[in-house]
Design a protein around this motif. Sequence first.
Motif, short mmCIF file in Angstrom:
data_model
loop_
_atom_site.label_atom_id
_atom_site.label_comp_id
_atom_site.label_asym_id
_atom_site.label_seq_id
_atom_site.Cartn_x
_atom_site.Cartn_y
_atom_site.Cartn_z
N LEU A 315 0.81 -1.22 0.00
CA LEU A 315 0.00 0.00 0.00
C LEU A 315 0.84 1.26 0.00
O LEU A 315 0.43 2.29 -0.56
CB LEU A 315 -0.93 0.02 1.21
N ILE A 316 2.02 1.22 0.62
CA ILE A 316 2.83 2.44 0.69
C ILE A 316 3.95 2.45 -0.34
O ILE A 316 4.89 3.25 -0.23
CB ILE A 316 3.40 2.64 2.11
N GLY A 317 3.88 1.56 -1.32
CA GLY A 317 4.83 1.64 -2.43
C GLY A 317 5.99 0.69 -2.36
O GLY A 317 6.95 0.83 -3.13
N GLY A 318 5.99 -0.26 -1.43
CA GLY A 318 7.00 -1.31 -1.43
C GLY A 318 8.14 -1.15 -0.46
O GLY A 318 9.02 -2.01 -0.41
N ASN A 319 8.15 -0.07 0.34
CA ASN A 319 9.27 0.13 1.26
C ASN A 319 8.80 0.88 2.50
O ASN A 319 8.20 1.94 2.40
CB ASN A 319 10.38 0.92 0.55
N PHE A 320 9.10 0.31 3.67
CA PHE A 320 8.70 0.96 4.92
C PHE A 320 9.66 2.07 5.35
O PHE A 320 9.32 2.88 6.21
CB PHE A 320 8.62 -0.07 6.05
N ALA A 321 10.87 2.08 4.81
CA ALA A 321 11.88 3.03 5.28
C ALA A 321 11.37 4.46 5.19
O ALA A 321 10.93 4.91 4.13
CB ALA A 321 13.17 2.88 4.47
N GLY A 322 11.40 5.16 6.32
CA GLY A 322 10.99 6.56 6.36
C GLY A 322 9.49 6.78 6.44
O GLY A 322 9.03 7.92 6.49
N SER A 323 8.70 5.70 6.45
CA SER A 323 7.25 5.85 6.48
C SER A 323 6.74 5.97 7.92
O SER A 323 7.44 5.67 8.87
CB SER A 323 6.58 4.65 5.80
N THR A 324 5.50 6.41 8.04
CA THR A 324 4.83 6.53 9.34
C THR A 324 3.65 5.57 9.36
O THR A 324 2.78 5.63 8.49
CB THR A 324 4.36 7.97 9.58
N VAL A 325 3.62 4.69 10.35
CA VAL A 325 2.62 3.64 10.42
C VAL A 325 1.88 3.71 11.75
O VAL A 325 2.51 3.80 12.82
CB VAL A 325 3.27 2.25 10.26
N ALA A 326 0.57 3.66 11.70
CA ALA A 326 -0.25 3.60 12.91
C ALA A 326 -0.75 2.17 13.10
O ALA A 326 -1.27 1.57 12.16
CB ALA A 326 -1.43 4.56 12.80
N VAL A 327 -0.59 1.66 14.30
CA VAL A 327 -1.07 0.32 14.63
C VAL A 327 -2.12 0.45 15.72
O VAL A 327 -1.86 0.96 16.81
CB VAL A 327 0.09 -0.59 15.11
N LEU A 328 -3.33 -0.02 15.41
CA LEU A 328 -4.42 0.00 16.36
C LEU A 328 -4.55 -1.38 16.99
O LEU A 328 -5.01 -2.33 16.35
CB LEU A 328 -5.73 0.39 15.66
N GLY A 329 -4.08 -1.48 18.22
CA GLY A 329 -4.12 -2.75 18.93
C GLY A 329 -2.75 -3.21 19.36
O GLY A 329 -1.79 -3.15 18.58
N ALA A 330 -2.66 -3.67 20.62
CA ALA A 330 -1.44 -4.27 21.15
C ALA A 330 -1.74 -5.59 21.83
O ALA A 330 -0.94 -6.52 21.77
CB ALA A 330 -0.75 -3.31 22.12
N ALA A 331 -2.89 -5.68 22.49
CA ALA A 331 -3.29 -6.93 23.14
C ALA A 331 -3.55 -8.00 22.08
O ALA A 331 -3.89 -7.68 20.94
CB ALA A 331 -4.54 -6.71 23.98
N PHE A 332 -3.42 -9.26 22.47
CA PHE A 332 -3.62 -10.33 21.48
C PHE A 332 -5.09 -10.48 21.12
O PHE A 332 -5.43 -11.05 20.08
CB PHE A 332 -3.05 -11.65 22.00
N LYS A 333 -5.99 -9.95 21.97
CA LYS A 333 -7.42 -9.99 21.70
C LYS A 333 -8.07 -8.82 22.42
O LYS A 333 -7.49 -8.26 23.35
CB LYS A 333 -8.03 -11.32 22.16
N PRO A 334 -9.29 -8.43 22.03
CA PRO A 334 -9.96 -7.34 22.73
C PRO A 334 -10.40 -7.76 24.13
O PRO A 334 -10.46 -8.95 24.44
CB PRO A 334 -11.17 -7.04 21.83
N ASN A 335 -10.69 -6.75 24.97
CA ASN A 335 -11.12 -6.96 26.35
C ASN A 335 -10.07 -7.66 27.20
O ASN A 335 -10.38 -8.42 28.12
CB ASN A 335 -12.44 -7.75 26.40
N SER A 336 -8.82 -7.39 26.89
CA SER A 336 -7.70 -7.97 27.63
C SER A 336 -6.50 -7.05 27.50
O SER A 336 -6.40 -6.29 26.53
CB SER A 336 -7.35 -9.35 27.06
N ASP A 337 -5.60 -7.11 28.49
CA ASP A 337 -4.33 -6.38 28.35
C ASP A 337 -3.17 -7.35 28.17
O ASP A 337 -2.01 -6.99 28.33
CB ASP A 337 -4.08 -5.46 29.54
#
Length: 443
Positions: A315-337
Motif C-alpha cells: 500500500l505504501i509503495g514497497g518500502n517501509f523506510a521513512g514511512s509513518t505507520v499507525a497500529v491500532l491494537g497491542a493486546a492479542f485480543k480485545p477486552n484484555s491487556d
Amino acid sequence: MVEADRMRVSVIGTGYLGATTAACLAEMGFEVLGLDVDKAKIDTLRAGSVPFYEPGLDELLERNLQAGRLGFTTSFAEAAAFADLHLICVGTPQQEGSGAADLRYVNSAVDQLAPHLTRPSVVVGRSTVPVGTAATLAARLAALAPVGEEAELGWSPEFLREGFGVEDTLHPNRIVLGTDSPRVEKAVRSLWQQQIDEGVPFLLTDLQTAELVKVAANAFLATKISFINAMAEVSEVAGADVIQLAEALSYDDRIGGKFLGPGLGFGGGCLPKDIRAFMARADELGVEPALSFLREVDAINQRRRARTIDIARQLIGGNFAGSTVAVLGAAFKPNSDDIRDSPALDVAATIASLGARVTVYDPQALERARQEHPELNYADSMLAAAAGADVVLLLTEWQEFREANPEALGEVVADKRIVDGRNALDPTFWRSAGWTYRALGRQ
C-alpha cells in the motif's frame, strides 16, 4: 472434610486464572485464600487492585475482600492450615528453546504445599499440563505429605476465555474432573454444586482424559482458525472473498460459525504454547505423527502476520523506510491487556525493524506493550496514533476500532490507507469515505 457450605478453599497461583478463580469462588460464598510466592502481586491484590485487565474482576475482588470471604498470603503453611480444598492455578509456560511445557511452577506448588498437609486433604489441579503429569504429581504429593495417601489429587481443567473469565467461572459450559477418588469427587462437586444444579454438565473421567480435554479443545480451535486463514490465502490468489466463504460455511451445522473469522490469527498465553506443548508430548509418547498437522496449523498462523506486513508494504509503495505507520491494537485480543505472543505487537515490531516510525494505541495494553517493546512509539488515543500516518493497521478488534469514524480518522492521516487485519470493518463504508481498504483474504 467439612460441610460443603463451610468448605474453605486455597487457590495456589494468583495470575489470570488464580485471581479470577479466587474472586469468583468468594463471590459464590466460599471462604477463599489466594497464595502466591510473588509478594508484590499479593500486596496488590490485598489492596483491592487486579494486576491485569479483566472486565468485572475489580468489583468482585473489592466486594469480597470487604466481606471477609477473600484473603491472600505468601505462606504455604497458612494455606494448608486454612483450606479443605487446594486448587493449583499456576502457569505452565513454554520452555525456552523448546515447544514443551515448563512444569517448574506446578511441581513447586506441590513440593511446597505437601509438607504442610497434616490432615486429609484434597488437591485439584486446574493448570494446563501435558498428559501424564497428574499421575506423577499424585504420587509426589502422597510421598511428601505427612498425611501420606490421604492427601489426594485430582485434575479439573479450566476453560476460561480472557475477557470473559468472570462469566466463564461463574457460569461454565462444563465441569470436567479426572479422579478415581470418591473424596476428591465429593469436594469438587461441592465446589460447583450451584452450577451443577443449574444444569451444567459434570463429566467424571480418569486423570489422563481430564488432562487431554483442555489441550484437545485448544488444538481444535487453533485448527479451525488456521483452516479459515488457509482459505484466506487461497481466496486472495483465486479472487474470492473469504468473508462470504466463511459465512456460507457457517450455515453448515457440522461446522458452525464460531472461530471461523479470518484475519491475523491467534496469539496469547494459551493456544500457541498449548499446541506446541501438545506436539512435544506426543513426540515423547511416540505418537508424533498423530499431531503432525498441528505444525502446519502453527505455520499458517505465523504466515498471517507476514502477509499483513506484505499488504501494508504494498500500500505504501514497497518500502517501509521513512514511512509513518499507525497500529491500532497491542493486546492479542480485545477486552484484555495480555500481550503474550500478540500478533499485533509482532507485526508492529517487525515493521519498525524495517525502518518505519510505528505508533501504537490500545485501550488497555499500552503499559505492558511499552515494557515489552520500548522501541515502538505509543499514543493515548486512536486519533493521536494515526496522526500523519501513511497507513493504518487495525490489528486487535476492540469495539472502539470497529466503530471508528473514517471521516474523523481521515482528517489526521497523511494518506487514507488502511489494512484491516481482523476483517472488522465494512469495506464499502470505508471506501466510500475515500479510503484504500485492504484485508486478509479479500480483494
